[in-house]
Design a protein around this motif. Structure first.
Motif, PDB file in Angstrom:
ATOM      1  N   ALA A 158      -2.698 -37.790  28.569  1.00 12.37           N
ATOM      2  CA  ALA A 158      -2.137 -38.941  29.282  1.00 12.37           C
ATOM      3  C   ALA A 158      -0.610 -38.921  29.272  1.00 12.37           C
ATOM      4  N   ARG A 159      -0.006 -38.406  28.194  1.00 12.25           N
ATOM      5  CA  ARG A 159       1.444 -38.467  28.054  1.00 12.25           C
ATOM      6  C   ARG A 159       2.133 -37.127  28.290  1.00 12.25           C
ATOM      7  N   HIS A 160       1.321 -36.104  28.617  1.00 13.63           N
ATOM      8  CA  HIS A 160       1.879 -34.770  28.867  1.00 13.63           C
ATOM      9  C   HIS A 160       2.744 -34.305  27.692  1.00 13.63           C
ATOM     10  N   THR A 161       2.185 -34.404  26.505  1.00 14.83           N
ATOM     11  CA  THR A 161       2.937 -34.019  25.310  1.00 14.83           C
ATOM     12  C   THR A 161       2.038 -33.228  24.370  1.00 14.83           C
ATOM     13  N   GLN A 162       2.601 -32.196  23.762  1.00 16.56           N
ATOM     14  CA  GLN A 162       1.830 -31.342  22.873  1.00 16.56           C
ATOM     15  C   GLN A 162       1.653 -31.990  21.504  1.00 16.56           C
ATOM     16  N   THR A 163       0.424 -32.061  21.042  1.00 13.03           N
ATOM     17  CA  THR A 163       0.171 -32.468  19.658  1.00 13.03           C
ATOM     18  C   THR A 163       0.661 -31.345  18.745  1.00 13.03           C
ATOM     19  N   PHE A 164       1.393 -31.700  17.680  1.00  7.67           N
ATOM     20  CA  PHE A 164       1.789 -30.627  16.766  1.00  7.67           C
ATOM     21  C   PHE A 164       1.090 -30.787  15.427  1.00  7.67           C
ATOM     22  N   PHE A 165       0.223 -29.819  15.161  1.00  6.09           N
ATOM     23  CA  PHE A 165      -0.589 -29.812  13.950  1.00  6.09           C
ATOM     24  C   PHE A 165       0.174 -29.136  12.817  1.00  6.09           C
ATOM     25  N   GLU A 166       0.005 -29.679  11.615  1.00  5.15           N
ATOM     26  CA  GLU A 166       0.660 -29.121  10.431  1.00  5.15           C
ATOM     27  C   GLU A 166      -0.390 -28.747   9.388  1.00  5.15           C
ATOM     28  N   ILE A 167      -0.436 -27.449   9.073  1.00  5.53           N
ATOM     29  CA  ILE A 167      -1.353 -26.952   8.043  1.00  5.53           C
ATOM     30  C   ILE A 167      -0.683 -27.084   6.681  1.00  5.53           C
ATOM     31  N   LYS A 168      -1.441 -27.525   5.697  1.00  3.12           N
ATOM     32  CA  LYS A 168      -0.910 -27.583   4.330  1.00  3.12           C
ATOM     33  C   LYS A 168      -2.023 -27.262   3.338  1.00  3.12           C
ATOM     34  N   GLY A 169      -1.619 -26.796   2.162  1.00  3.78           N
ATOM     35  CA  GLY A 169      -2.586 -26.654   1.077  1.00  3.78           C
ATOM     36  C   GLY A 169      -3.295 -25.326   0.987  1.00  3.78           C
ATOM     37  N   ASN A 170      -2.853 -24.302   1.735  1.00  2.61           N
ATOM     38  CA  ASN A 170      -3.587 -23.041   1.723  1.00  2.61           C
ATOM     39  C   ASN A 170      -3.036 -22.014   0.725  1.00  2.61           C
ATOM     40  N   ASN A 171      -2.056 -22.413  -0.101  1.00  2.00           N
ATOM     41  CA  ASN A 171      -1.564 -21.523  -1.147  1.00  2.00           C
ATOM     42  C   ASN A 171      -2.472 -21.674  -2.373  1.00  2.00           C
ATOM     43  N   PRO A 172      -3.102 -20.588  -2.849  1.00  2.00           N
ATOM     44  CA  PRO A 172      -4.074 -20.713  -3.945  1.00  2.00           C
ATOM     45  C   PRO A 172      -3.469 -21.084  -5.290  1.00  2.00           C
ATOM     46  N   LEU A 173      -2.141 -20.963  -5.435  1.00  2.00           N
ATOM     47  CA  LEU A 173      -1.513 -21.134  -6.743  1.00  2.00           C
ATOM     48  C   LEU A 173      -0.807 -22.467  -6.926  1.00  2.00           C
ATOM     49  N   THR A 174      -0.944 -23.379  -5.967  1.00  2.00           N
ATOM     50  CA  THR A 174      -0.320 -24.695  -6.106  1.00  2.00           C
ATOM     51  C   THR A 174      -1.088 -25.747  -5.325  1.00  2.00           C
ATOM     52  N   GLU A 175      -1.006 -26.980  -5.792  1.00  2.00           N
ATOM     53  CA  GLU A 175      -1.523 -28.100  -5.010  1.00  2.00           C
ATOM     54  C   GLU A 175      -0.508 -28.435  -3.912  1.00  2.00           C
ATOM     55  N   ASN A 176      -0.975 -29.183  -2.904  1.00  2.00           N
ATOM     56  CA  ASN A 176      -0.073 -29.517  -1.795  1.00  2.00           C
ATOM     57  C   ASN A 176      -0.448 -30.889  -1.252  1.00  2.00           C
ATOM     58  N   TYR A 177      -0.357 -31.904  -2.121  1.00  2.00           N
ATOM     59  CA  TYR A 177      -0.668 -33.259  -1.654  1.00  2.00           C
ATOM     60  C   TYR A 177       0.241 -33.636  -0.491  1.00  2.00           C
ATOM     61  N   SER A 178       1.519 -33.407  -0.636  1.00  2.00           N
ATOM     62  CA  SER A 178       2.487 -33.734   0.407  1.00  2.00           C
ATOM     63  C   SER A 178       2.527 -32.637   1.453  1.00  2.00           C
ATOM     64  N   VAL A 179       2.622 -33.036   2.717  1.00  2.00           N
ATOM     65  CA  VAL A 179       2.768 -32.042   3.780  1.00  2.00           C
ATOM     66  C   VAL A 179       4.181 -31.456   3.786  1.00  2.00           C
ATOM     67  N   LEU A 180       5.109 -32.114   3.106  1.00  2.00           N
ATOM     68  CA  LEU A 180       6.502 -31.679   3.134  1.00  2.00           C
ATOM     69  C   LEU A 180       6.863 -30.732   2.002  1.00  2.00           C
ATOM     70  N   ARG A 181       6.010 -30.691   0.964  1.00  2.00           N
ATOM     71  CA  ARG A 181       6.393 -29.882  -0.195  1.00  2.00           C
ATOM     72  C   ARG A 181       5.198 -29.680  -1.112  1.00  2.00           C
ATOM     73  N   PRO A 182       4.938 -28.432  -1.577  1.00  2.00           N
ATOM     74  CA  PRO A 182       3.890 -28.234  -2.578  1.00  2.00           C
ATOM     75  C   PRO A 182       4.304 -28.816  -3.924  1.00  2.00           C
ATOM     76  N   GLU A 183       3.347 -29.003  -4.802  1.00  2.00           N
ATOM     77  CA  GLU A 183       3.630 -29.618  -6.098  1.00  2.00           C
ATOM     78  C   GLU A 183       4.548 -28.751  -6.955  1.00  2.00           C
ATOM     79  N   VAL A 184       4.335 -27.450  -6.924  1.00  2.00           N
ATOM     80  CA  VAL A 184       5.153 -26.528  -7.708  1.00  2.00           C
ATOM     81  C   VAL A 184       5.616 -25.407  -6.779  1.00  2.00           C
ATOM     82  N   LEU A 185       6.894 -25.085  -6.844  1.00  2.00           N
ATOM     83  CA  LEU A 185       7.489 -24.127  -5.912  1.00  2.00           C
ATOM     84  C   LEU A 185       7.648 -22.718  -6.475  1.00  2.00           C
ATOM     85  N   ASP A 186       7.553 -22.592  -7.819  1.00  2.00           N
ATOM     86  CA  ASP A 186       7.836 -21.288  -8.412  1.00  2.00           C
ATOM     87  C   ASP A 186       6.792 -20.922  -9.458  1.00  2.00           C
TER      88      ASP A 186
END
Length: 347
Positions: free
Chosen positions: A210-238
């Protein structure tokens, strides 16, 4: 000019929000084009006020009964009720929501928060949802990393995997985060649980056409070595040796902050929603605290994790939202007309 609010399109049936079904894309696309003409809905590119709806993890695995981590909230039907309101919010405000960004929690079997990752001295895996793995548990050997996973995750280097696990739970403890919770297998990539709730997917698709706009999907949580509750940042980075294992989602942070207004809903209020908002707040405060006024939290479109007799995160979720409001973000209702929201001008 688009009337506000719009009526709900006739294809939407609240009772179907709790079901899984195939969206008839071609039919809905034709209806969306007609709906746009009938209601004088303009392409999103013409919006003077750019509004983004961030829909966090509105997936079957969290939102439907009989799936792995249904977020029932206090009522026992929380996520279903939330998604009825979310769909209606999208339809009523179709002409003024510029973009929709659904996040997708995305997992494989071998991840640090799944039962197979850990074993006790008897070789048994922890009970999901009922087990938190603390720093003390790892120190004493009550729980240790499953040695059979090293071949898949660290090229056979079990010692490295052990060191990472110890570093991981220590980092969570040192930073005052929730202890590592062992969750049931959920949001499995390629599975039905990973998919968006059908009714929400339909509403988002209808909006896109209806609005001629692309939905932008964000994948998160697929790193096996960290949790990823937030879409902006995993729980542990190193890892234990300081080597990065992941990074914050700078691209999405910048994209969100380009909008005039950001509306946030989804599951669960106590975890992925709260963590995402907290990280967004951190980024905003590093730039300009006044930017908090552009963020709106749909309180009636999110519920906390509650497992009767086991865990109840209602208090933590409410405290987090109070903190966000104190920082300048707005707590709003999906049924409240957008033009009455504080600090907002639609035209």
């Amino acid at each position: 000019m688009t009337s506000i609010p719009l009526s709900i399109p006739p294809h939407f049936h609240p009772k179907k929000v709790s079901e899984v079904w195939r969206v008839p894309y071609q039919q809905r696309a034709a209806e969306a084009r007609n709906w746009a003409r009938q209601n004088n809905i303009q392409p999103a590119a013409k919006d003077q006020t750019k509004i983004c709806l961030l829909a966090i993890d509105v997936q079957n695995t969290f939102c439907l009964h009989d799936f792995e981590l249904f977020v029932g909230g206090k009522t026992g039907t929380g996520a279903i009720e939330d998604n009825i309101r979310l769909c209606e919010f999208i339809y009523r405000n179709l002409g003024i929501i510029t973009s929709i960004a659904p996040t997708l929690d995305t997992h494989s079997a071998l991840q640090i928060f799944h039962p197979i990752f850990w074993v006790n001295q008897s070789g048994e895996h922890p009970t999901p949802s009922a087990t938190n793995i603390t720093l003390e548990d790892v120190k004493t050997g009550q729980w240790k990393v499953n040695p059979n996973l090293a071949a898949s995750l660290t090229n056979g280097d079990y010692q490295r995997l052990e060191k990472h696990a110890f570093h991981y739970v220590k980092k969570l403890s040192d930073e005052g985060k929730y202890p590592l919770t062992v969750w049931p297998y959920h949001s499995m990539l390629g599975g039905i649980g990973h998919a968006l709730v059908s009714a929400v997917e339909e509403a988002i698709f209808f909006h896109s056409i209806a609005r001629h706009t692309q939905t932008f999907f964000e994948i998160k949580g697929n790193n096996p070595l960290t949790e990823n509750y937030s879409v902006l940042r995993p729980e542990v980075l190193d890892s234990h040796d300081g080597e990065p294992i992941d990074q914050k989602n700078t691209k999405l942070i910048h994209k969100l902050l380009e909008f005039d207004k950001i509306v946030i809903a989804g599951q669960a209020k106590s975890h992925c929603v709260a963590w995402t908002i907290d990280d967004l707040l951190t980024e905003i405060l590093a730039i300009d605290a006044n930017l908090t006024k552009k963020v709106y939290l749909l309180e009636d479109c999110t519920s906390p994790v509650v497992v009767p007799g086991i865990i109840d995160f209602t208090e933590q979720a409410d405290a987090a939202f109070t903190r966000f409001a104190d920082a300048g973000m707005h707590l709003v209702s999906s049924t409240q007309p957008l033009e009455t929201w504080p600090d907002i001008s639609i035209y």
